[in-house]
Design a protein around this motif. Structure first.
Motif, PDB file in Angstrom:
ATOM      1  N   ARG A   1       0.847  -1.196   0.000  1.00  0.00           N
ATOM      2  CA  ARG A   1       0.000   0.000   0.000  1.00  0.00           C
ATOM      3  C   ARG A   1       0.880   1.244   0.000  1.00  0.00           C
ATOM      4  O   ARG A   1       2.078   1.177   0.206  1.00  0.00           O
ATOM      5  CB  ARG A   1      -0.895   0.015   1.245  1.00  0.00           C
ATOM      6  CG  ARG A   1      -1.670  -1.242   1.461  1.00  0.00           C
ATOM      7  CD  ARG A   1      -2.768  -1.373   0.446  1.00  0.00           C
ATOM      8  NE  ARG A   1      -3.458  -2.640   0.643  1.00  0.00           N
ATOM      9  CZ  ARG A   1      -4.612  -2.933   0.152  1.00  0.00           C
ATOM     10  NH1 ARG A   1      -5.241  -2.080  -0.608  1.00  0.00           N
ATOM     11  NH2 ARG A   1      -5.176  -4.085   0.369  1.00  0.00           N
TER      12      ARG A   1
ATOM     13  N   ASP B   1      -2.897  -5.493   8.959  1.00  0.00           N
ATOM     14  CA  ASP B   1      -4.074  -6.336   9.152  1.00  0.00           C
ATOM     15  C   ASP B   1      -3.993  -7.539   8.210  1.00  0.00           C
ATOM     16  O   ASP B   1      -2.998  -7.723   7.493  1.00  0.00           O
ATOM     17  CB  ASP B   1      -5.373  -5.537   8.981  1.00  0.00           C
ATOM     18  CG  ASP B   1      -5.627  -5.054   7.563  1.00  0.00           C
ATOM     19  OD1 ASP B   1      -4.942  -5.498   6.619  1.00  0.00           O
ATOM     20  OD2 ASP B   1      -6.547  -4.226   7.398  1.00  0.00           O
ATOM     21  N   ASP B   2      -5.014  -8.376   8.216  1.00  0.00           N
ATOM     22  CA  ASP B   2      -5.011  -9.596   7.414  1.00  0.00           C
ATOM     23  C   ASP B   2      -4.960  -9.336   5.913  1.00  0.00           C
ATOM     24  O   ASP B   2      -4.624 -10.227   5.142  1.00  0.00           O
ATOM     25  CB  ASP B   2      -6.241 -10.446   7.735  1.00  0.00           C
ATOM     26  CG  ASP B   2      -6.207 -10.990   9.152  1.00  0.00           C
ATOM     27  OD1 ASP B   2      -5.098 -11.075   9.737  1.00  0.00           O
ATOM     28  OD2 ASP B   2      -7.274 -11.334   9.690  1.00  0.00           O
ATOM     29  N   GLU B   3      -5.288  -8.129   5.510  1.00  0.00           N
ATOM     30  CA  GLU B   3      -5.252  -7.774   4.087  1.00  0.00           C
ATOM     31  C   GLU B   3      -4.004  -6.972   3.721  1.00  0.00           C
ATOM     32  O   GLU B   3      -3.893  -6.461   2.609  1.00  0.00           O
ATOM     33  CB  GLU B   3      -6.514  -7.001   3.713  1.00  0.00           C
ATOM     34  CG  GLU B   3      -7.770  -7.844   3.893  1.00  0.00           C
ATOM     35  CD  GLU B   3      -9.044  -7.064   3.632  1.00  0.00           C
ATOM     36  OE1 GLU B   3      -8.974  -5.958   3.077  1.00  0.00           O
ATOM     37  OE2 GLU B   3     -10.111  -7.578   3.997  1.00  0.00           O
TER      38      GLU B   3
ATOM     39  N   ARG C   1      -2.965  -4.137   5.162  1.00  0.00           N
ATOM     40  CA  ARG C   1      -3.100  -2.688   5.368  1.00  0.00           C
ATOM     41  C   ARG C   1      -2.542  -2.300   6.731  1.00  0.00           C
ATOM     42  O   ARG C   1      -2.718  -3.034   7.708  1.00  0.00           O
ATOM     43  CB  ARG C   1      -4.565  -2.284   5.299  1.00  0.00           C
ATOM     44  CG  ARG C   1      -5.195  -2.503   3.953  1.00  0.00           C
ATOM     45  CD  ARG C   1      -6.656  -2.174   4.011  1.00  0.00           C
ATOM     46  NE  ARG C   1      -7.279  -2.993   5.065  1.00  0.00           N
ATOM     47  CZ  ARG C   1      -8.559  -3.287   5.116  1.00  0.00           C
ATOM     48  NH1 ARG C   1      -9.381  -2.812   4.213  1.00  0.00           N
ATOM     49  NH2 ARG C   1      -9.045  -4.029   6.086  1.00  0.00           N
TER      50      ARG C   1
END
Length: 89
Positions: free
Chosen positions: A12, A45-47, A49
Motif C-alpha cells: 500500500r 491487518d489480514d489484508e 493494510r
C-alpha cells in the motif's frame, strides 16, 4: 512481520503507514491507560493494510471495549502476555 520492521507498507502507499504511526502516537497514552492494555504498536491487518495493533492481557480481545478504528486507521486487538524487558546481553 510488521510493516515497521520491514520498512514496507504491505503493498500500500506509504501515506497509510504514516497515518497509522500518527494515530498510534496521538492515542497510545489513552489506550495504554485502559485496563488490560499492555502495548500499542503499528502492524498490518489480514489484508496487508497498516493498522494500530493493541496488545491486551487478562481480558479477552472481544471484551476490551476498544474502538475498531482510530483516525480512520483500523485497530486490531490481540490477546498477548505481559511484555518483558530483556537484558540485551
Amino acid at each position: 512481520m510488521s510493516a515497521e520492521r520491514t520498512g514496507g507498507t504491505g503493498g500500500r502507499g506509504g501515506g497509510e503507514l504514516e497515518r497509522a504511526r500518527r494515530a498510534r502516537e496521538r492515542h497510545a497514552g489513552r489506550l495504554l491507560s485502559r485496563p488490560g492494555v499492555v502495548s500499542v504498536g503499528v502492524g498490518l491487518d489480514d489484508e496487508g493494510r497498516p493498522a494500530v495493533v493493541v496488545g491486551v492481557t487478562g481480558v479477552r480481545a472481544s471484551d476490551a471495549g476498544l474502538p475498531g478504528c482510530i483516525d480512520g486507521v483500523p485497530v486490531l486487538v490481540r490477546e498477548t502476555g505481559r511484555p518483558v524487558a530483556e537484558d540485551g546481553e
